[in-house]
Design an enzyme around this catalytic site. Sequence first.
Site, PDB file in Angstrom:
ATOM      1  N   GLU A  67      38.883  50.061  50.839  1.00 26.91           N
ATOM      2  CA  GLU A  67      39.205  49.152  49.731  1.00 26.91           C
ATOM      3  C   GLU A  67      39.327  49.965  48.445  1.00 26.91           C
ATOM      4  O   GLU A  67      38.359  50.591  48.012  1.00 26.91           O
ATOM      5  CB  GLU A  67      38.117  48.090  49.572  1.00 26.91           C
ATOM      6  CG  GLU A  67      38.303  47.187  48.352  1.00 26.91           C
ATOM      7  CD  GLU A  67      37.088  46.323  48.059  1.00 26.91           C
ATOM      8  OE1 GLU A  67      36.838  46.020  46.876  1.00 26.91           O
ATOM      9  OE2 GLU A  67      36.373  45.945  49.016  1.00 26.91           O
ATOM     10  N   LYS A 113      32.508  37.374  49.916  1.00 24.52           N
ATOM     11  CA  LYS A 113      31.837  38.614  49.528  1.00 24.52           C
ATOM     12  C   LYS A 113      30.573  38.254  48.740  1.00 24.52           C
ATOM     13  O   LYS A 113      30.658  37.627  47.679  1.00 24.52           O
ATOM     14  CB  LYS A 113      32.777  39.457  48.662  1.00 24.52           C
ATOM     15  CG  LYS A 113      32.112  40.637  47.980  1.00 24.52           C
ATOM     16  CD  LYS A 113      33.104  41.411  47.134  1.00 24.52           C
ATOM     17  CE  LYS A 113      32.437  42.503  46.342  1.00 24.52           C
ATOM     18  NZ  LYS A 113      33.394  43.382  45.656  1.00 24.52           N
TER      19      LYS A 113
END
Length: 217
Positions: A43, A132
């Site tokens: 990421e 998340k």
Amino acid sequence: MDKQKTLERIQKLGLIAVIRGPSPELTLKMVEALVAGGVKGIEITYSTPNAEEVVQQLHERYGEEIVLGMGTLTKPPQAESAKAAGAAFLVSPICEPALVKAMTATGLLVMAGALTPTEIFQAYTLGSDVVKIFPGSLTGPSYIKAIKGPFPAIPVMPTGGVSEANVEDWFAAGAVAVGAGSELCPPALAKEGKFDEITARSAAFVKIVQEHLPVRN
């Protein structure tokens, strides 16, 4: 790659390296070191200089070898820009309705950020495929276990506060994967040119994650 396949790959990997690179050049080298150590979930955050260009280069270089995403999205237009750059998943530290709507509209796997039960439920209701939990350092694995009581069907991934020492606890609590930043790939090591050390850290982290991944049907 459709978002279901992306999710399946992330679950099998169990680990996403969250990279806030100090420069485009060092970010590319950080990823190279991570991949050499076996980290295939990458990421690149929007706080990385020239983040979209970095993702384009990574996409061209690695293709399907890695699962590449963009993180720290805070503005709706970033969703389409990230997709155009080659991201297969999108991550935000927040749950802002217009932003999550733009993220889900891309058709990519979406991970919106949340902390409280209300935020977690809102993120999932708005279309976040995985929520998340951020910052995980404030909660710890026991919080994931508690959240799984009322929300057993909501996939969650903690970011922040994840280390080799507690990976087992996060998975035991119900996390589908974990996100690790400076604990896995400290920018300071990149600045010092210690890429071999990043690779060694990566290999050790991946080994522990794979040992404790939940068994899936």
